[in-house]
Design a protein around this motif. Structure first.
Motif, mmCIF file in Angstrom:
data_model
loop_
_atom_site.group_PDB
_atom_site.id
_atom_site.type_symbol
_atom_site.label_atom_id
_atom_site.label_comp_id
_atom_site.label_asym_id
_atom_site.label_seq_id
_atom_site.Cartn_x
_atom_site.Cartn_y
_atom_site.Cartn_z
ATOM 1 N N LYS A 41 -0.279 -3.875 -7.635
ATOM 2 C CA LYS A 41 0.359 -4.131 -6.456
ATOM 3 C C LYS A 41 -0.397 -3.853 -5.216
ATOM 4 O O LYS A 41 0.064 -3.284 -4.304
ATOM 5 C CB LYS A 41 1.584 -3.437 -6.541
ATOM 6 C CG LYS A 41 2.593 -3.768 -7.875
ATOM 7 C CD LYS A 41 4.104 -3.317 -7.406
ATOM 8 C CE LYS A 41 4.951 -3.802 -8.989
ATOM 9 N NZ LYS A 41 6.039 -3.772 -8.571
ATOM 10 N N LEU A 42 -1.728 -4.265 -5.150
ATOM 11 C CA LEU A 42 -2.439 -4.246 -4.188
ATOM 12 C C LEU A 42 -2.021 -5.062 -3.092
ATOM 13 O O LEU A 42 -1.610 -6.431 -3.275
ATOM 14 C CB LEU A 42 -4.160 -4.405 -4.280
ATOM 15 C CG LEU A 42 -4.552 -3.316 -5.315
ATOM 16 C CD1 LEU A 42 -5.984 -3.915 -5.663
ATOM 17 C CD2 LEU A 42 -4.621 -2.106 -4.810
ATOM 18 N N THR A 43 -2.420 -4.761 -1.784
ATOM 19 C CA THR A 43 -2.052 -5.548 -0.756
ATOM 20 C C THR A 43 -3.128 -6.487 -0.518
ATOM 21 O O THR A 43 -4.228 -6.547 -1.188
ATOM 22 C CB THR A 43 -2.102 -4.799 0.760
ATOM 23 O OG1 THR A 43 -3.288 -4.301 1.011
ATOM 24 C CG2 THR A 43 -0.986 -3.564 0.850
ATOM 25 N N THR A 44 -2.904 -7.693 0.382
ATOM 26 C CA THR A 44 -3.861 -8.795 0.184
ATOM 27 C C THR A 44 -5.226 -8.293 1.192
ATOM 28 O O THR A 44 -6.213 -8.504 0.504
ATOM 29 C CB THR A 44 -3.377 -9.830 1.406
ATOM 30 O OG1 THR A 44 -1.858 -10.267 1.041
ATOM 31 C CG2 THR A 44 -4.242 -11.196 1.303
ATOM 32 N N GLN A 46 -6.366 -5.147 0.640
ATOM 33 C CA GLN A 46 -6.979 -4.444 -0.478
ATOM 34 C C GLN A 46 -7.704 -5.475 -1.430
ATOM 35 O O GLN A 46 -8.766 -5.172 -1.800
ATOM 36 C CB GLN A 46 -5.985 -3.556 -0.966
ATOM 37 C CG GLN A 46 -5.608 -2.312 -0.132
ATOM 38 C CD GLN A 46 -4.511 -1.674 -0.744
ATOM 39 O OE1 GLN A 46 -3.732 -2.297 -1.688
ATOM 40 N NE2 GLN A 46 -4.295 -0.143 -0.573
ATOM 41 N N GLN A 47 -6.858 -6.456 -1.725
ATOM 42 C CA GLN A 47 -7.503 -7.499 -2.583
ATOM 43 C C GLN A 47 -8.769 -7.970 -2.158
ATOM 44 O O GLN A 47 -9.722 -8.155 -2.985
ATOM 45 C CB GLN A 47 -6.532 -8.354 -2.942
ATOM 46 C CG GLN A 47 -5.428 -8.070 -3.988
ATOM 47 C CD GLN A 47 -4.314 -8.996 -4.088
ATOM 48 O OE1 GLN A 47 -4.698 -10.076 -4.086
ATOM 49 N NE2 GLN A 47 -3.176 -8.777 -4.613
#
Length: 156
Positions: A41-44, A46-47
């Motif tokens: 469930k990484l944020t955009t 972080q991705q």
């Protein structure tokens, strides 16, 4: 069907950044990363950061391999050489005889300070016993040194 047309229109209008090239990872690797990012469930942001880091690492590895092919040597090997060890002169061993002289002097000073404060009687016996013990140790050292000197002179 209409959503597919909108998607095609959006992707066609999206500019392609010529300065950034896609990393040559296998599709399985990217798929695995996408699955892992969704599960964590990484944020955009972080991705995107992870993907950019992977690309930068790939570029660094490409440069390293180019240098190996060009020069025949790994530039990392040159960087990893251990710094030369500085030759440190070993400090001369402190002489026990000199240490004992200093310790006796310190005890005399302590005793005189206690006598100035009016507590000399309380410490005099203890301090004089310690000084006596130090003097005996100094005599032993002196005796050993004299024997060693005598042996050295006899052999010479």
């Amino acid at each position: 069907m209409a959503s597919q047309q909108r998607m095609d229109a959006v992707t066609k209008g999206t500019p392609v950044w010529p300065c950034r090239k896609q990393a040559a990872y296998t599709p399985e690797t990217f798929e695995l990363l996408r699955v892992m990012m969704k599960e964590s469930k990484l944020t955009t942001f972080q991705q995107r950061h992870i993907m950019d880091t992977m690309k930068r690492d790939l570029e660094k590895e490409k440069r390293r391999l180019q240098n190996i092919f060009a020069t025949g040597k790994d530039p990392e090997e040159r960087k990893r050489k251990a710094p030369p060890v500085q030759q440190v002169d070993p400090a001369p061993e402190p002489d026990r005889f000199d240490e004992l002289v200093k310790e006796i002097q310190e005890r005399k000073e302590f005793l005189s300070a206690m006598e100035a404060l009016g507590q000399g009687k309380q410490y005099r016996g203890i301090i004089l016993a310690e000084i006596s013990q130090k003097l005996r140790e100094m005599e032993d050292i002196d005796r050993k040194r004299s024997e060693e000197l005598g042996k050295a002179l006899a052999t010479a």
